[in-house]
Design a protein around this motif. Structure first.
Motif, PDB file in Angstrom:
ATOM      1  N   PRO A  62       0.730  -1.236  -0.093  1.00  0.00           N
ATOM      2  CA  PRO A  62      -0.177  -0.090   0.156  1.00  0.00           C
ATOM      3  C   PRO A  62       0.874   1.206   0.053  1.00  0.00           C
ATOM      4  CG  PRO A  62      -0.684  -1.498   1.865  1.00  0.00           C
ATOM      5  CD  PRO A  62       0.805  -1.931   1.030  1.00  0.00           C
ATOM      6  N   LEU A  63       0.298   2.209  -0.641  1.00  0.00           N
ATOM      7  CA  LEU A  63       1.043   3.605  -0.899  1.00  0.00           C
ATOM      8  C   LEU A  63       1.304   4.275   0.700  1.00  0.00           C
ATOM      9  CD1 LEU A  63       2.114   5.847  -2.526  1.00  0.00           C
ATOM     10  CD2 LEU A  63       0.036   6.876  -2.745  1.00  0.00           C
ATOM     11  N   LEU A  64       0.241   3.849   1.383  1.00  0.00           N
ATOM     12  CA  LEU A  64       0.463   4.636   2.853  1.00  0.00           C
ATOM     13  C   LEU A  64       1.705   3.910   3.787  1.00  0.00           C
ATOM     14  CD1 LEU A  64      -1.062   6.370   4.879  1.00  0.00           C
ATOM     15  CD2 LEU A  64      -2.186   4.157   5.620  1.00  0.00           C
ATOM     16  N   VAL A  65       1.866   2.705   3.447  1.00  0.00           N
ATOM     17  CA  VAL A  65       2.725   2.043   4.085  1.00  0.00           C
ATOM     18  C   VAL A  65       4.290   2.437   3.427  1.00  0.00           C
ATOM     19  CG1 VAL A  65       4.271  -0.296   4.285  1.00  0.00           C
ATOM     20  CG2 VAL A  65       1.764  -0.244   4.677  1.00  0.00           C
ATOM     21  N   GLN A  66       4.185   2.779   2.109  1.00  0.00           N
ATOM     22  CA  GLN A  66       5.463   3.265   1.490  1.00  0.00           C
ATOM     23  C   GLN A  66       5.707   4.527   1.858  1.00  0.00           C
ATOM     24  OE1 GLN A  66       4.426   3.092  -2.726  1.00  0.00           O
ATOM     25  NE2 GLN A  66       4.106   0.968  -2.351  1.00  0.00           N
ATOM     26  N   ILE A  67       4.719   5.536   2.312  1.00  0.00           N
ATOM     27  CA  ILE A  67       4.999   6.849   2.714  1.00  0.00           C
ATOM     28  C   ILE A  67       5.456   6.790   4.112  1.00  0.00           C
ATOM     29  CG2 ILE A  67       3.602   8.802   3.506  1.00  0.00           C
ATOM     30  CD1 ILE A  67       1.890   8.709   1.267  1.00  0.00           C
ATOM     31  N   PHE A  68       4.840   6.037   5.063  1.00  0.00           N
ATOM     32  CA  PHE A  68       5.534   5.828   6.338  1.00  0.00           C
ATOM     33  C   PHE A  68       6.744   5.316   6.550  1.00  0.00           C
ATOM     34  CE2 PHE A  68       0.853   5.001   8.409  1.00  0.00           C
ATOM     35  CZ  PHE A  68       0.947   6.375   9.133  1.00  0.00           C
ATOM     36  N   LEU A  69       7.021   4.241   5.595  1.00  0.00           N
ATOM     37  CA  LEU A  69       8.371   3.752   5.456  1.00  0.00           C
ATOM     38  C   LEU A  69       9.516   4.865   5.294  1.00  0.00           C
ATOM     39  CD1 LEU A  69       9.730   0.988   5.781  1.00  0.00           C
ATOM     40  CD2 LEU A  69       9.885   1.016   3.208  1.00  0.00           C
ATOM     41  N   ILE A  70       9.120   5.537   4.259  1.00  0.00           N
ATOM     42  CA  ILE A  70       9.977   6.589   3.890  1.00  0.00           C
ATOM     43  C   ILE A  70      10.246   7.968   4.837  1.00  0.00           C
ATOM     44  CG2 ILE A  70      10.460   8.442   1.838  1.00  0.00           C
ATOM     45  CD1 ILE A  70       9.618   6.122  -0.131  1.00  0.00           C
ATOM     46  N   TYR A  71       9.029   8.298   5.333  1.00  0.00           N
ATOM     47  CA  TYR A  71       8.989   9.369   6.252  1.00  0.00           C
ATOM     48  C   TYR A  71       9.439   8.871   7.693  1.00  0.00           C
ATOM     49  CZ  TYR A  71       7.649  13.849   8.562  1.00  0.00           C
ATOM     50  OH  TYR A  71       7.654  14.780   9.043  1.00  0.00           O
ATOM     51  N   TYR A  72       8.747   8.147   8.371  1.00  0.00           N
ATOM     52  CA  TYR A  72       9.190   7.799   9.645  1.00  0.00           C
ATOM     53  C   TYR A  72      10.499   6.938   9.698  1.00  0.00           C
ATOM     54  CZ  TYR A  72       5.308  10.273  11.501  1.00  0.00           C
ATOM     55  OH  TYR A  72       4.009  11.023  11.564  1.00  0.00           O
ATOM     56  N   GLY A  73      10.407   5.935   8.705  1.00  0.00           N
ATOM     57  CA  GLY A  73      11.535   5.028   8.515  1.00  0.00           C
ATOM     58  C   GLY A  73      12.925   6.080   8.466  1.00  0.00           C
ATOM     59  N   SER A  74      13.134   6.727   7.626  1.00  0.00           N
ATOM     60  CA  SER A  74      13.987   7.687   7.448  1.00  0.00           C
ATOM     61  C   SER A  74      14.476   8.355   8.528  1.00  0.00           C
ATOM     62  CB  SER A  74      14.060   8.808   6.090  1.00  0.00           C
ATOM     63  OG  SER A  74      12.971   9.686   6.660  1.00  0.00           O
TER      64      SER A  74
END
Lengths: 239, 258
Positions: A62-74
């Motif tokens: 899901p795009l939401l997971v990708q956004i979380f991954l890139i934002y909070y993950g970074s």
């Protein structure tokens, strides 16, 4: 209604952010998608393998997971990213949003292009080959122009989906149209009015996008339309 | 005809029975589940926290059969109005803005709002001290309104769906500081491993214009019986020591306030 008028200027500002994020992601995504699609149709496993993996990941999660991954993950790798000089980018929610949306649309667009490259009629490719066109020349003159025309209807859908998917970026504190609407709705409690207004703005822009694609499609399909003889004088037609 | 009469009688009976809050009544309670130590979801997926314990104690005191519904914060009042639950027990401050849409019980606790930032950041709560800084805050909270109304023109307000996400960005350095309920910050952040390098700065903020009279239970308008039942229950657990017991489980000071 008062709430809508009060927050409308802010919502239009938010809509500008939404349009800006969509336009940049779509543009960069398209530029990346072309080589990605070419890699994907290659017969060399070293070329299509990575492209396949990339597309599999971004279409399969899901795009939401990708956004979380890139934002909070970074955020978790701040020290490493600072050492690389990249933290200045990842610090900004705007950059993370554009990055996730670009990668996502690259994957989808590459897949659309792959399909249309595959469906370029074999006879046309053969005819080009028999004229001596090979490799890049064949792609540039025959396959890609045809593939773009074939891809256009599906691609217009992808652009509309991406435009609407940008509403997810409000979750990483970006004040796009949805972000503004959420704050306005929470503060004014005029839930229906605010979200209906936001929905109307999305609708208008969506149809704007579709209108542009319709125009582009019309232009690119001139050779498929019935010929109209424009040289006849008007009077002849009237009689 | 007899059948019609009995149906009418049943309808009337139901109408009158639901008119007043009473023992054994089923009450659905909306809460957020992302605001430790007041309400959060533990690793087993269970709701825990001060709000939850208080809610259970109030339901026992009022004789209600309570069930919890978890709902994101910025949709929690719309959810109440849409009858997804009958009461909100989620550390909601009693403010005039909210009172236009819902009724509140008396407060069940009152703690001040406070700014917090990395130790040694040297930030001060003055127009010069905060100028150009990015402040993280949870969306649709009294703290967001306070921040926007008082410092909105000099700081960048970054709004998050949950307080936990605001903490994440303060740790990663995307935001310079945050503002939230002091007790929530103390227990949910400063006393945790990720928050150990952070501290409060500036004064306690309690101005009722933004922060209201404290946290109360929100109930749809026109359901005064339920408000009265909860008010009586709050008075009861305050008097019989249940409140003090729950208070002591979470805090070493009295969160009820003055």
């Amino acid at each position: 209604m008062d709430a809508v008028w009060k927050y409308l200027p802010k919502m239009l500002e938010g809509a500008m952010v939404t349009v800006e994020i969509t336009a940049i992601s779509v543009l960069i995504g398209l530029i990346f998608a072309i080589p990605m699609a070419l890699l994907r149709v290659s017969r060399n496993p070293l070329l299509w393998g990575p492209a396949y993996g990339f597309i599999l990941y971004f279409r399969g999660t899901p795009l939401l997971v990708q956004i979380f991954l890139i934002y909070y993950g970074s955020g978790q790798f701040r020290v490493e990213l600072e050492a690389l000089g990249l933290w200045a980018f990842f610090r900004e929610a705007w950059f993370c949003a554009v990055l996730s949306l670009t990668l996502n649309t690259t994957a989808y667009t590459a897949e659309i292009l792959r399909g249309s490259i595959r469906s370029v009629p074999h006879g046309e490719v053969e005819a080009a080959r028999s004229c001596g066109m090979m490799g890049w020349l064949l792609y540039r003159r025959i396959i890609l122009p045809k593939a773009f025309r074939l891809a256009l209807p599906a691609y217009s859908n992808e652009v509309v989906f991406l435009f609407q998917a940008t509403s997810l970026v409000s979750i990483i504190s970006l004040m796009d149209l949805t972000g503004v609407a959420r704050v306005a709705a929470a503060r004014s409690f005029a839930i229906y009015e605010i979200y209906i207004a936001a929905g109307a703005i999305y609708l208008i822009v969506t149809y704007g996008i579709l209108y542009i694609f319709k125009k582009v499609e019309f232009r690119l399909s001139g050779h498929l339309r019935e010929r109209v003889d424009n040289d006849l004088p008007v009077t002849t037609v009237l009689r | 005809m007899r059948r019609l009469i009995s149906v009418l009688a049943a309808v009337l009976a139901v109408t009158f029975m639901t008119g007043a809050a009473q023992a054994g009544q089923k009450v659905k309670i909306g809460t957020e589940g992302a605001y430790p130590p007041f309400n959060s979801i533990d690793k087993d997926g269970k709701l825990v926290g001060f709000d939850i314990d208080i809610a259970n104690a109030l339901c026992d005191a009022a004789g209600f059969e309570c069930e919890f519904v978890v709902q994101d914060w910025d949709g929690i009042i719309p959810g109440l109005l849409a009858k997804k639950y009958d009461a909100i027990i989620a550390s909601m401050s009693i403010t005039d803005e909210r009172k236009e849409k819902v009724d509140f019980t008396n407060k069940y606790y009152n703690t001040p709002g406070k700014f917090f930032a990395r130790k040694g950041s040297g930030l001060e709560v003055t127009p010069e001290g905060l100028k150009g800084k990015t402040i993280a805050v949870q969306r649709a909270t009294t703290h967001e309104n306070f921040l926007t109304d008082n410092y909105g023109s000099i700081v960048t307000v970054k709004s998050y769906a949950t307080q936990d996400e605001a903490y994440l960005d303060i740790v990663s350095g995307r935001a310079d500081a945050g503002i939230a309920d002091s007790v929530a910050v103390m227990d949910g952040f400063l006393n945790t491993d990720q928050g150990k390098d952070f501290q409060f700065f500036g004064p306690d903020f309690t101005d009722p214009k933004w922060f209201g009279e404290g946290a109360g239970i929100a109930i749809r308008k026109g359901e005064g019986d339920l408000v009265n039942a909860f008010n009586a229950a709050i008075a009861k657990i305050r008097a019989d020591g249940t409140y003090a017991k729950i208070n002591a489980k979470y805090f070493d000071f009295d969160v009820y306030g003055k």
